[in-house]
Design an enzyme around this catalytic site. Structure first.
Site, PDB file in Angstrom:
ATOM      1  N   ARG A   1      -0.002  11.631   2.094  1.00 59.75           N
ATOM      2  CA  ARG A   1      -1.019  10.651   1.720  1.00 59.75           C
ATOM      3  C   ARG A   1      -0.368   9.460   1.041  1.00 59.75           C
ATOM      4  O   ARG A   1       0.514   9.614   0.215  1.00 59.75           O
ATOM      5  CB  ARG A   1      -2.045  11.265   0.759  1.00 59.75           C
ATOM      6  N   VAL A   2      -0.819   8.268   1.430  1.00 60.82           N
ATOM      7  CA  VAL A   2      -0.454   7.050   0.712  1.00 60.82           C
ATOM      8  C   VAL A   2      -1.746   6.392   0.247  1.00 60.82           C
ATOM      9  O   VAL A   2      -2.794   6.554   0.864  1.00 60.82           O
ATOM     10  CB  VAL A   2       0.384   6.067   1.565  1.00 60.82           C
ATOM     11  N   SER A   3      -1.662   5.655  -0.849  1.00 57.21           N
ATOM     12  CA  SER A   3      -2.863   5.091  -1.465  1.00 57.21           C
ATOM     13  C   SER A   3      -3.329   3.801  -0.810  1.00 57.21           C
ATOM     14  O   SER A   3      -4.503   3.489  -0.830  1.00 57.21           O
ATOM     15  CB  SER A   3      -2.619   4.827  -2.949  1.00 57.21           C
ATOM     16  N   THR A   4      -2.419   3.032  -0.250  1.00 58.15           N
ATOM     17  CA  THR A   4      -2.801   1.740   0.317  1.00 58.15           C
ATOM     18  C   THR A   4      -2.171   1.562   1.682  1.00 58.15           C
ATOM     19  O   THR A   4      -1.226   2.258   2.049  1.00 58.15           O
ATOM     20  CB  THR A   4      -2.330   0.569  -0.571  1.00 58.15           C
TER      21      THR A   4
ATOM     22  N   GLN B   1       1.636   0.884   1.776  1.00 59.37           N
ATOM     23  CA  GLN B   1       2.603   1.959   1.619  1.00 59.37           C
ATOM     24  C   GLN B   1       2.843   2.629   2.963  1.00 59.37           C
ATOM     25  O   GLN B   1       2.074   2.501   3.897  1.00 59.37           O
ATOM     26  CB  GLN B   1       2.101   2.968   0.582  1.00 59.37           C
TER      27      GLN B   1
END
Length: 192
Positions: free
Chosen positions: A7-10, A13
């Site tokens: 998982r990446v937040s944005t 990324q």
């Protein structure tokens, strides 16, 4: 079977580092999300959990990729354990399953640290926004028109110049012009 979750937040990324580590660890299938961990809906994680069968292990690069806070992490890992699915975090090097007291202890410790780190980030971000506001900066996009432009805009509009012509002059949409006119009218009403 080892099932990876990344998982990446944005959107800025990149998942490559996480996916590489998960592949090196031997994950046969990897699910991912491009969404903040603070969001409760994470479709990639939901698919990974649905896909996992008893005896499988869900693997993450770091513990903070999995959950928003300690309570969520514990709930999720308990759900996995109830389904006979274990959990492994590569960076913290912990495996969590019902048979490992040490794994449970380490999991709770690292979950607490992950939540603490997230809270620190939120506090720093909030402090930064407050400091910026104190200096007169409010974030967001800069205004398209300055005070001189607004004075001219009001004059043109009051003299009957079509909105389309005004918008073309400043290379903005008609909606933007109407928004500025509403803003000017609201200011005039406040001043009365």
């Amino acid at each position: 079977m080892k099932i990876g979750y990344a998982r990446v937040s944005t959107g800025l990324q990149n998942l490559n580092l996480q996916e590489d580590r998960l592949n090196q660890y031997g994950c046969e299938k990897i699910f991912s999300d491009h969404i903040s961990g603070a969001k409760s809906k994470r479709p990639g994680l939901d698919r990974a959990i649905e896909f996992a069968r008893s005896g499988d292990t869900i693997v993450v690069w770091r513990l903070d990729r999995l959950g928003r806070n300690m309570a969520d992490l514990i709930t999720l890992v308990n759900e996995l354990n109830n389904r006979g699915v274990s959990f492994h975090s590569l960076e913290e090097n912990i495996t969590m399953d019902k048979s490992s007291s040490t794994g449970q202890l380490l999991f709770h410790l690292f979950a607490a640290f992950a939540e603490f780190e997230r809270n620190l980030i939120l506090e720093r971000s909030s402090a930064g926004r407050i400091a910026a506001r104190a200096r007169g900066r409010y974030g967001g996009r800069p205004e398209k028109l300055n005070k001189q432009d607004l004075t001219l805009l009001k004059t043109l509009y009051d003299n009957g110049t079509p909105i389309k012509t005004i918008a073309e002059q400043w290379k903005v949409s008609r909606t933007t012009i109407y928004r500025y006119l509403n803003k000017l009218n609201n200011q005039e009403n406040k001043d009365k």
